[in-house]
Design a protein around this motif. Sequence first.
Motif, short mmCIF file in Angstrom:
data_model
loop_
_atom_site.label_atom_id
_atom_site.label_comp_id
_atom_site.label_asym_id
_atom_site.label_seq_id
_atom_site.Cartn_x
_atom_site.Cartn_y
_atom_site.Cartn_z
N THR A 68 0.83 -1.21 0.00
CA THR A 68 0.00 0.00 0.00
C THR A 68 0.86 1.25 0.00
N ALA A 69 2.02 1.19 0.61
CA ALA A 69 2.92 2.35 0.62
C ALA A 69 3.29 2.74 -0.80
N HIS A 70 3.62 1.78 -1.64
CA HIS A 70 3.96 2.07 -3.03
C HIS A 70 2.75 2.66 -3.76
N ALA A 71 1.59 2.08 -3.55
CA ALA A 71 0.37 2.58 -4.21
C ALA A 71 0.11 4.05 -3.84
N LEU A 72 0.31 4.39 -2.57
CA LEU A 72 0.10 5.77 -2.14
C LEU A 72 1.09 6.73 -2.79
N SER A 73 2.27 6.24 -3.11
CA SER A 73 3.27 7.10 -3.76
C SER A 73 2.89 7.43 -5.20
N GLN A 74 1.92 6.73 -5.76
CA GLN A 74 1.49 6.94 -7.14
C GLN A 74 0.30 7.89 -7.26
N VAL A 75 -0.15 8.44 -6.15
CA VAL A 75 -1.34 9.30 -6.13
C VAL A 75 -0.97 10.74 -6.48
N ALA A 76 -1.78 11.34 -7.33
CA ALA A 76 -1.57 12.73 -7.74
C ALA A 76 -2.10 13.69 -6.68
N GLU A 77 -1.56 14.88 -6.67
CA GLU A 77 -1.97 15.91 -5.70
C GLU A 77 -3.46 16.23 -5.81
N SER A 78 -4.03 16.14 -6.99
CA SER A 78 -5.43 16.48 -7.20
C SER A 78 -6.38 15.38 -6.74
N GLU A 79 -5.87 14.19 -6.45
CA GLU A 79 -6.73 13.05 -6.13
C GLU A 79 -7.00 12.91 -4.63
N VAL A 80 -8.14 12.27 -4.35
CA VAL A 80 -8.49 11.90 -2.98
C VAL A 80 -8.57 10.38 -2.94
N VAL A 81 -7.88 9.79 -1.98
CA VAL A 81 -7.77 8.34 -1.86
C VAL A 81 -8.65 7.83 -0.72
N LEU A 82 -9.37 6.77 -1.00
CA LEU A 82 -10.07 6.04 0.05
C LEU A 82 -9.33 4.72 0.22
N LEU A 83 -8.61 4.57 1.33
CA LEU A 83 -7.91 3.33 1.64
C LEU A 83 -8.86 2.49 2.47
N ASP A 84 -9.37 1.43 1.87
CA ASP A 84 -10.37 0.58 2.52
C ASP A 84 -9.91 -0.87 2.42
N CYS A 85 -9.38 -1.44 3.46
CA CYS A 85 -9.24 -0.85 4.77
C CYS A 85 -7.92 -1.25 5.42
N ALA A 86 -7.53 -0.52 6.44
CA ALA A 86 -6.29 -0.79 7.15
C ALA A 86 -6.35 -2.12 7.89
N THR A 87 -7.54 -2.56 8.25
CA THR A 87 -7.70 -3.83 8.94
C THR A 87 -7.34 -5.00 8.03
N MET A 88 -7.84 -4.97 6.80
CA MET A 88 -7.49 -6.03 5.84
C MET A 88 -6.00 -5.98 5.51
N TRP A 89 -5.46 -4.77 5.37
CA TRP A 89 -4.03 -4.61 5.10
C TRP A 89 -3.21 -5.29 6.19
N LEU A 90 -3.56 -5.03 7.44
CA LEU A 90 -2.85 -5.63 8.57
C LEU A 90 -3.02 -7.14 8.58
N SER A 91 -4.23 -7.63 8.36
CA SER A 91 -4.47 -9.07 8.30
C SER A 91 -3.61 -9.73 7.23
N ASN A 92 -3.54 -9.10 6.07
CA ASN A 92 -2.72 -9.63 4.98
C ASN A 92 -1.25 -9.77 5.42
N HIS A 93 -0.75 -8.75 6.10
CA HIS A 93 0.65 -8.79 6.55
C HIS A 93 0.87 -9.81 7.65
N LEU A 94 -0.09 -9.96 8.55
CA LEU A 94 0.05 -10.98 9.59
C LEU A 94 0.09 -12.37 8.97
N LEU A 95 -0.80 -12.62 8.03
CA LEU A 95 -0.84 -13.93 7.38
C LEU A 95 0.41 -14.18 6.53
N ALA A 96 0.99 -13.11 5.99
CA ALA A 96 2.23 -13.24 5.21
C ALA A 96 3.46 -13.30 6.10
N GLU A 97 3.24 -13.19 7.42
CA GLU A 97 4.32 -13.20 8.40
C GLU A 97 5.34 -12.09 8.15
#
Length: 173
Positions: A68-97
């Motif tokens: 997600t960090a890389h994806a956020l670096s690709q966002v333009a100044e004019s854009e608004v991002v909805l990151l949905d969701c941090a819970t799934m992101w964390l779960s993904n990382h826990l499962l990936a150890e």
Amino acid sequence: MLQKLSLILGGASSGKSAFAESLVVATKAPRVYLATSQAFDDEMRAKIAAHLDQRGPDWRTIESPLDTAHALSQVAESEVVLLDCATMWLSNHLLAESDIAAEQERLLTALSNCNGRIVVVTNEVGLDVVPDNKLARQFRDAQGKLNQAIAAQADLAVLVVAGLPMLLKGELP
């Protein structure tokens, strides 16, 4: 006006995602949906398809369950991002150890450095009973720490309960 970083918390099916989407739509800016879930079964595939249909064609979708960090670096100044969701992101990382502390730091830095405005959706998991197994307790503790870190950095924090937003920090646009 929507500030740089907003955090929308709530329990499962609390209305937090719908509230977050309404904040993004109200900006009238180009919209980016940063999806962190993964479709491992038919039920999840159907849920993702329903969410895509609900949002409509006015959203650019980026699927980023881990980097997600890389994806956020690709966002333009004019854009608004909805990151949905941090819970799934964390779960993904826990499962990936993954190294959770390192990944959290990468995410927090990316949120800070992102060119656009960001609305982060996350689950508030601290109101439940203490889980009965180690992985669940590890997840709950990591989610609580992640939520606290994002909230500290956020300009706006809102808790959504039964579809009703409760302002915790900042001012609603």
